[in-house]
Motif scaffolding. Structure first.
Motif, PDB file in Angstrom:
ATOM      1  N   TYR A  14       0.805  -1.220   0.000  1.00 27.47           N
ATOM      2  CA  TYR A  14       0.000   0.000   0.000  1.00 27.47           C
ATOM      3  C   TYR A  14       0.841   1.274   0.000  1.00 27.47           C
ATOM      4  O   TYR A  14       0.465   2.262  -0.630  1.00 27.47           O
ATOM      5  CB  TYR A  14      -0.976  -0.030   1.175  1.00 27.47           C
ATOM      6  CG  TYR A  14      -1.994  -1.139   1.016  1.00 27.47           C
ATOM      7  CD1 TYR A  14      -3.012  -1.041   0.072  1.00 27.47           C
ATOM      8  CD2 TYR A  14      -1.914  -2.308   1.781  1.00 27.47           C
ATOM      9  CE1 TYR A  14      -3.943  -2.053  -0.098  1.00 27.47           C
ATOM     10  CE2 TYR A  14      -2.841  -3.334   1.616  1.00 27.47           C
ATOM     11  CZ  TYR A  14      -3.849  -3.201   0.671  1.00 27.47           C
ATOM     12  OH  TYR A  14      -4.763  -4.210   0.489  1.00 27.47           O
ATOM     13  N   ASN A  15       1.967   1.276   0.690  1.00 23.94           N
ATOM     14  CA  ASN A  15       2.840   2.457   0.655  1.00 23.94           C
ATOM     15  C   ASN A  15       3.378   2.674  -0.753  1.00 23.94           C
ATOM     16  O   ASN A  15       3.419   3.816  -1.247  1.00 23.94           O
ATOM     17  CB  ASN A  15       4.001   2.292   1.630  1.00 23.94           C
ATOM     18  CG  ASN A  15       3.568   2.395   3.080  1.00 23.94           C
ATOM     19  OD1 ASN A  15       2.546   3.003   3.384  1.00 23.94           O
ATOM     20  ND2 ASN A  15       4.342   1.801   3.979  1.00 23.94           N
ATOM     21  N   GLU A  16       3.790   1.590  -1.409  1.00 26.36           N
ATOM     22  CA  GLU A  16       4.302   1.683  -2.771  1.00 26.36           C
ATOM     23  C   GLU A  16       3.210   2.126  -3.739  1.00 26.36           C
ATOM     24  O   GLU A  16       3.459   2.914  -4.660  1.00 26.36           O
ATOM     25  CB  GLU A  16       4.888   0.341  -3.215  1.00 26.36           C
ATOM     26  CG  GLU A  16       6.166  -0.073  -2.515  1.00 26.36           C
ATOM     27  CD  GLU A  16       5.918  -0.776  -1.178  1.00 26.36           C
ATOM     28  OE1 GLU A  16       4.735  -0.853  -0.741  1.00 26.36           O
ATOM     29  OE2 GLU A  16       6.902  -1.247  -0.577  1.00 26.36           O
ATOM     30  N   THR A  17       1.992   1.632  -3.516  1.00 25.23           N
ATOM     31  CA  THR A  17       0.870   2.008  -4.378  1.00 25.23           C
ATOM     32  C   THR A  17       0.592   3.504  -4.280  1.00 25.23           C
ATOM     33  O   THR A  17       0.396   4.188  -5.297  1.00 25.23           O
ATOM     34  CB  THR A  17      -0.396   1.220  -3.988  1.00 25.23           C
ATOM     35  OG1 THR A  17      -0.136  -0.182  -4.132  1.00 25.23           O
ATOM     36  CG2 THR A  17      -1.570   1.608  -4.875  1.00 25.23           C
ATOM     37  N   GLU A  49      -6.355  -2.788   2.790  1.00 24.06           N
ATOM     38  CA  GLU A  49      -6.447  -1.409   3.242  1.00 24.06           C
ATOM     39  C   GLU A  49      -7.157  -0.564   2.195  1.00 24.06           C
ATOM     40  O   GLU A  49      -7.225  -0.930   1.017  1.00 24.06           O
ATOM     41  CB  GLU A  49      -5.044  -0.849   3.514  1.00 24.06           C
ATOM     42  CG  GLU A  49      -4.297  -1.586   4.616  1.00 24.06           C
ATOM     43  CD  GLU A  49      -2.911  -0.999   4.871  1.00 24.06           C
ATOM     44  OE1 GLU A  49      -2.651   0.133   4.389  1.00 24.06           O
ATOM     45  OE2 GLU A  49      -2.103  -1.669   5.538  1.00 24.06           O
ATOM     46  N   THR A  50      -7.658   0.572   2.621  1.00 27.77           N
ATOM     47  CA  THR A  50      -8.296   1.506   1.690  1.00 27.77           C
ATOM     48  C   THR A  50      -7.227   2.214   0.866  1.00 27.77           C
ATOM     49  O   THR A  50      -6.226   2.690   1.407  1.00 27.77           O
ATOM     50  CB  THR A  50      -9.133   2.542   2.455  1.00 27.77           C
ATOM     51  OG1 THR A  50     -10.140   1.856   3.207  1.00 27.77           O
ATOM     52  CG2 THR A  50      -9.783   3.519   1.496  1.00 27.77           C
ATOM     53  N   ILE A  51      -7.426   2.255  -0.444  1.00 27.75           N
ATOM     54  CA  ILE A  51      -6.488   2.929  -1.338  1.00 27.75           C
ATOM     55  C   ILE A  51      -7.068   4.288  -1.723  1.00 27.75           C
ATOM     56  O   ILE A  51      -8.201   4.383  -2.212  1.00 27.75           O
ATOM     57  CB  ILE A  51      -6.225   2.077  -2.595  1.00 27.75           C
ATOM     58  CG1 ILE A  51      -5.520   0.773  -2.202  1.00 27.75           C
ATOM     59  CG2 ILE A  51      -5.385   2.845  -3.617  1.00 27.75           C
ATOM     60  CD1 ILE A  51      -5.363  -0.221  -3.326  1.00 27.75           C
ATOM     61  N   PHE A  52      -6.313   5.342  -1.470  1.00 31.16           N
ATOM     62  CA  PHE A  52      -6.756   6.712  -1.750  1.00 31.16           C
ATOM     63  C   PHE A  52      -6.927   6.901  -3.259  1.00 31.16           C
ATOM     64  O   PHE A  52      -6.052   6.524  -4.044  1.00 31.16           O
ATOM     65  CB  PHE A  52      -5.718   7.697  -1.216  1.00 31.16           C
ATOM     66  CG  PHE A  52      -6.082   9.139  -1.425  1.00 31.16           C
ATOM     67  CD1 PHE A  52      -7.035   9.750  -0.625  1.00 31.16           C
ATOM     68  CD2 PHE A  52      -5.457   9.898  -2.411  1.00 31.16           C
ATOM     69  CE1 PHE A  52      -7.377  11.093  -0.813  1.00 31.16           C
ATOM     70  CE2 PHE A  52      -5.783  11.231  -2.604  1.00 31.16           C
ATOM     71  CZ  PHE A  52      -6.749  11.825  -1.797  1.00 31.16           C
ATOM     72  N   ILE A  92       0.600  -1.710 -18.443  1.00 32.63           N
ATOM     73  CA  ILE A  92       0.560  -2.736 -17.398  1.00 32.63           C
ATOM     74  C   ILE A  92       1.754  -2.489 -16.502  1.00 32.63           C
ATOM     75  O   ILE A  92       2.891  -2.416 -16.981  1.00 32.63           O
ATOM     76  CB  ILE A  92       0.605  -4.149 -18.004  1.00 32.63           C
ATOM     77  CG1 ILE A  92      -0.628  -4.391 -18.875  1.00 32.63           C
ATOM     78  CG2 ILE A  92       0.711  -5.208 -16.913  1.00 32.63           C
ATOM     79  CD1 ILE A  92      -0.599  -5.699 -19.657  1.00 32.63           C
ATOM     80  N   SER A  93       1.504  -2.379 -15.187  1.00 30.85           N
ATOM     81  CA  SER A  93       2.577  -1.921 -14.303  1.00 30.85           C
ATOM     82  C   SER A  93       2.535  -2.570 -12.928  1.00 30.85           C
ATOM     83  O   SER A  93       1.476  -2.926 -12.416  1.00 30.85           O
ATOM     84  CB  SER A  93       2.457  -0.398 -14.139  1.00 30.85           C
ATOM     85  OG  SER A  93       3.411   0.108 -13.233  1.00 30.85           O
ATOM     86  N   ASN A  94       3.718  -2.695 -12.350  1.00 35.10           N
ATOM     87  CA  ASN A  94       3.844  -2.937 -10.920  1.00 35.10           C
ATOM     88  C   ASN A  94       3.622  -1.607 -10.198  1.00 35.10           C
ATOM     89  O   ASN A  94       3.511  -0.547 -10.838  1.00 35.10           O
ATOM     90  CB  ASN A  94       5.243  -3.466 -10.576  1.00 35.10           C
ATOM     91  CG  ASN A  94       5.482  -4.858 -11.110  1.00 35.10           C
ATOM     92  OD1 ASN A  94       4.549  -5.638 -11.270  1.00 35.10           O
ATOM     93  ND2 ASN A  94       6.733  -5.179 -11.394  1.00 35.10           N
ATOM     94  N   VAL A  95       3.626  -1.638  -8.875  1.00 35.45           N
ATOM     95  CA  VAL A  95       3.487  -0.390  -8.121  1.00 35.45           C
ATOM     96  C   VAL A  95       4.783   0.021  -7.427  1.00 35.45           C
ATOM     97  O   VAL A  95       4.851   1.114  -6.851  1.00 35.45           O
ATOM     98  CB  VAL A  95       2.355  -0.480  -7.077  1.00 35.45           C
ATOM     99  CG1 VAL A  95       1.010  -0.664  -7.764  1.00 35.45           C
ATOM    100  CG2 VAL A  95       2.616  -1.598  -6.066  1.00 35.45           C
ATOM    101  N   ASP A  96       5.816  -0.820  -7.487  1.00 35.40           N
ATOM    102  CA  ASP A  96       7.059  -0.493  -6.792  1.00 35.40           C
ATOM    103  C   ASP A  96       7.992   0.315  -7.693  1.00 35.40           C
ATOM    104  O   ASP A  96       9.167   0.016  -7.839  1.00 35.40           O
ATOM    105  CB  ASP A  96       7.742  -1.754  -6.260  1.00 35.40           C
ATOM    106  CG  ASP A  96       7.968  -2.810  -7.322  1.00 35.40           C
ATOM    107  OD1 ASP A  96       7.346  -2.731  -8.400  1.00 35.40           O
ATOM    108  OD2 ASP A  96       8.772  -3.733  -7.080  1.00 35.40           O
ATOM    109  N   LEU A  97       7.441   1.356  -8.289  1.00 37.22           N
ATOM    110  CA  LEU A  97       8.232   2.264  -9.123  1.00 37.22           C
ATOM    111  C   LEU A  97       7.592   3.639  -9.119  1.00 37.22           C
ATOM    112  O   LEU A  97       6.479   3.827  -8.637  1.00 37.22           O
ATOM    113  CB  LEU A  97       8.376   1.718 -10.548  1.00 37.22           C
ATOM    114  CG  LEU A  97       7.158   1.121 -11.253  1.00 37.22           C
ATOM    115  CD1 LEU A  97       6.280   2.226 -11.804  1.00 37.22           C
ATOM    116  CD2 LEU A  97       7.588   0.214 -12.376  1.00 37.22           C
TER     117      LEU A  97
END
Length: 267
Positions: A14-17, A49-52, A92-97
């Motif tokens: 979630y932090n990475e997102t 968790e809730t994603i903003f 198409i993507s990861n979130v750790d970037l």
């Protein structure tokens, strides 16, 4: 107005997102002649968790999955609900970037013909201190894939390979020009054109993880489309926040499953 839709997959990251979405929101501000939508597919199985989603420059939607569908499996779920059909590009993507502030502006400036299906950006790895693209210049041979299958079926040999030959191979510092035609891009951030969707539809990859780059490269190849390297479009890769938590045994098992499928389907 150009339309871009991003399908990003998160698994307990979630932090990475949040950081990824913030960077997309900033980059969208520079791309004034565009509309950017982001579909977050949350594969997290427990303690979601809730994603903003309230951003000023992008439209964010969240799809909560009932289970972990893997990478392209989750993307397919997202595309089934939010189709890329009416978009000029889908990503198409990861979130750790993190997306560079001018990334979308640069993307919209690229001269793309209807022969291009996949645009591989610069993906700068902070861990390896290099661009992870091009991921592959030439097509794999069945012999090469069978060697990889042997390695994944023998995790201790694969680990030795990773500590020796793999490290040496990734020290390559060859610079490729903008627009260089390649076989495949790196899977952490993949940009596809409308033409790719027109010829292939929604990618349906029945493997949980790994081999996605080869699968998508083969779809491009089968459809008569090119993959091109465009380093002017840049993202910063902060490394595998989800897959790094997997055991080496699981990692090898999923890689082996992917190679078996790809050999049977395309080689």
């Amino acid at each position: 107005m150009k339309k871009i839709i991003i399908y990003c997959v998160t698994y307990n990251s979630y932090n990475e997102t949040r950081r990824f979405l913030e960077s997309v929101n900033v980059a969208a501000l520079q791309a004034e002649s565009s509309m950017i939508s982001v579909i977050v597919i949350d594969n997290t199985e427990k303690d979601k968790e809730t994603i903003f989603v309230d951003y000023s420059n992008i439209n964010v939607r969240v799809l909560q999955t009932a289970e972990n569908y893997g990478y392209l499996g989750a993307v397919k779920k997202g595309m089934d609900v939010f189709s890329p059909e009416n978009y000029d590009f889908f990503i198409i993507s990861n979130v750790d970037l993190v997306v560079a502030p001018n990334a979308f502006c640069k993307l919209l400036a690229v001269n793309i013909t209807d022969k291009v299906g996949w645009i591989a950006p610069q993906i700068f790895s902070t861990l390896e201190n290099r661009d992870r693209n091009p991921a592959r210049i030439g097509r794999y041979t069945s012999k090469h894939l069978k060697v990889l299958l042997f390695l994944y079926n023998n995790p201790w040999i694969n680990r030795l390979y990773e500590l020796t030959i793999y490290k040496i191979k990734n020290c390559n510092t060859i610079k490729y020009e903008e627009g260089t035609e390649i076989y495949s891009g790196h899977g952490s951030f993949m940009i596809f054109t409308k033409e790719f969707f027109c010829r292939n539809g929604i990618p349906d990859y029945p493997i949980f993880l790994y081999g996605e780059e080869i699968f998508l490269a083969e779809l491009c190849r089968r459809a008569g489309l090119k993959t091109v390297y465009v380093p002017s479009v840049k993202v910063i890769d902060s490394e595998h926040c989800s897959t790094s938590r997997m055991s080496k045994t699981s990692n090898c098992k999923w890689n082996a499953n992917a190679i078996k499928f790809l050999l049977k389907e395309f080689f």
